[in-house]
Design a protein around this motif. Structure first.
Motif, PDB file in Angstrom:
ATOM      1  N   PHE A  59     -18.191  -7.270  -4.583  1.00  0.00           N
ATOM      2  CA  PHE A  59     -17.136  -6.848  -5.504  1.00  0.00           C
ATOM      3  C   PHE A  59     -16.473  -5.535  -5.089  1.00  0.00           C
ATOM      4  O   PHE A  59     -15.285  -5.454  -4.944  1.00  0.00           O
ATOM      5  N   GLY A  60     -17.259  -4.463  -4.970  1.00  0.00           N
ATOM      6  CA  GLY A  60     -16.706  -3.148  -4.677  1.00  0.00           C
ATOM      7  C   GLY A  60     -17.603  -2.060  -5.228  1.00  0.00           C
ATOM      8  O   GLY A  60     -18.831  -2.202  -5.235  1.00  0.00           O
ATOM      9  N   LEU A  61     -16.995  -0.968  -5.724  1.00  0.00           N
ATOM     10  CA  LEU A  61     -17.746   0.175  -6.214  1.00  0.00           C
ATOM     11  C   LEU A  61     -17.179   0.675  -7.543  1.00  0.00           C
ATOM     12  O   LEU A  61     -15.987   0.532  -7.797  1.00  0.00           O
ATOM     13  N   THR A 133     -16.600 -17.505   2.207  1.00  0.00           N
ATOM     14  CA  THR A 133     -16.166 -16.113   2.236  1.00  0.00           C
ATOM     15  C   THR A 133     -15.831 -15.588   0.851  1.00  0.00           C
ATOM     16  O   THR A 133     -15.435 -16.347  -0.028  1.00  0.00           O
ATOM     17  N   GLY A 134     -15.974 -14.308   0.713  1.00  0.00           N
ATOM     18  CA  GLY A 134     -15.565 -13.641  -0.516  1.00  0.00           C
ATOM     19  C   GLY A 134     -14.092 -13.300  -0.518  1.00  0.00           C
ATOM     20  O   GLY A 134     -13.533 -12.886  -1.528  1.00  0.00           O
ATOM     21  N   ASP A 137      -8.042 -16.548  -1.136  1.00  0.00           N
ATOM     22  CA  ASP A 137      -7.735 -17.854  -0.572  1.00  0.00           C
ATOM     23  C   ASP A 137      -6.727 -17.788   0.573  1.00  0.00           C
ATOM     24  O   ASP A 137      -6.891 -18.485   1.567  1.00  0.00           O
ATOM     25  N   ASP A 138      -5.684 -16.960   0.462  1.00  0.00           N
ATOM     26  CA  ASP A 138      -4.672 -16.938   1.517  1.00  0.00           C
ATOM     27  C   ASP A 138      -5.248 -16.452   2.841  1.00  0.00           C
ATOM     28  O   ASP A 138      -4.927 -16.978   3.901  1.00  0.00           O
ATOM     29  N   VAL A 139      -6.151 -15.482   2.800  1.00  0.00           N
ATOM     30  CA  VAL A 139      -6.790 -14.971   4.020  1.00  0.00           C
ATOM     31  C   VAL A 139      -7.725 -16.031   4.590  1.00  0.00           C
ATOM     32  O   VAL A 139      -7.709 -16.317   5.787  1.00  0.00           O
ATOM     33  N   LEU A 156     -18.992 -15.188  -4.323  1.00  0.00           N
ATOM     34  CA  LEU A 156     -19.995 -14.133  -4.385  1.00  0.00           C
ATOM     35  C   LEU A 156     -21.239 -14.624  -3.648  1.00  0.00           C
ATOM     36  O   LEU A 156     -21.357 -15.825  -3.357  1.00  0.00           O
ATOM     37  N   PRO A 157     -22.178 -13.729  -3.333  1.00  0.00           N
ATOM     38  CA  PRO A 157     -23.363 -14.164  -2.582  1.00  0.00           C
ATOM     39  C   PRO A 157     -24.090 -15.370  -3.170  1.00  0.00           C
ATOM     40  O   PRO A 157     -24.456 -16.291  -2.436  1.00  0.00           O
TER      41      PRO A 157
END
Length: 189
Positions: A59-61, A133-134, A137-139, A156-157
């Motif tokens: 997710f992030g921080l 992958t997390g 979708d476009d990437v 997510l994992p």
């Protein structure tokens, strides 16, 4: 995908403004993720101090800055805090402070030639290749299309693990660690 199929040599291609980049680079110092390193590399200015830093893998921080909560990460993380995120193209690290969306940092990565060769090799033996992958979708779609493989994005994992376990037969999982750990531990190979 990141660091496995792609070089993991991220670079910042754009950002909303200098303050957004400063906040992102300052908080990303607490992460070992390749995206965090790219953001830190792109910023050479003064670093902001935070309290109560918490990394949320996949997710992030989050942290506290001047008694306000700061959230830096993907769209899912900001949505968890009821922060509306505008649509962006590419890998985006979004920044919000005190519940207010401030902007984003856009990151780009490159496909490894060795990944192209490895995927073709697996396919030549009739092995079906799936990319989990997390990323947005476009990437993911761009990478999967270039490689000619199946993909699932925004995972997510634990969702990577669920998808891998839903595939019939023996599973081989290749990944770089943190977000792939549950799948690596549970794979046949």
């Amino acid at each position: 995908k990141t660091g496995t199929l792609t070089k993991g040599n991220f670079e910042v291609t754009s950002y909303t403004n200098d303050y957004v980049l400063q906040l992102a680079a300052s908080l990303e110092k607490f992460s070992l993720h390749p995206i965090a390193k790219a953001i830190q590399t792109a910023y050479a200015g003064e670093i902001v101090g935070f309290e109560n830093v918490e990394e949320k893998p996949g997710f992030g921080l989050t942290a506290t800055l001047d008694n306000k909560q700061i959230v830096i990460g993907n769209e899912k993380l900001l949505n968890e805090y009821n922060i509306q995120v505008p649509t962006t193209i590419g890998t985006s690290v979004h920044v919000a402070l005190g519940g207010e969306y401030l902007g984003n940092v856009i990151i780009k990565d490159q496909l490894k030639k060795s990944s192209i060769d490895a995927v073709k090799g697996f396919q030549s033996y009739g092995i079906e290749v799936h990319m989990l992958t997390g990323d947005k979708d476009d990437v993911a779609k761009e990478v999967a299309t270039e490689l000619g493989i199946h993909y699932r994005s925004g995972l997510l994992p634990d969702e990577k693990l669920d998808y891998m376990n839903s595939i019939k037969g023996n599973n081989m999982f290749i990944g770089d660690g943190i977000n792939d750990a549950p799948s690596l531990v549970n794979a046949d190979v």
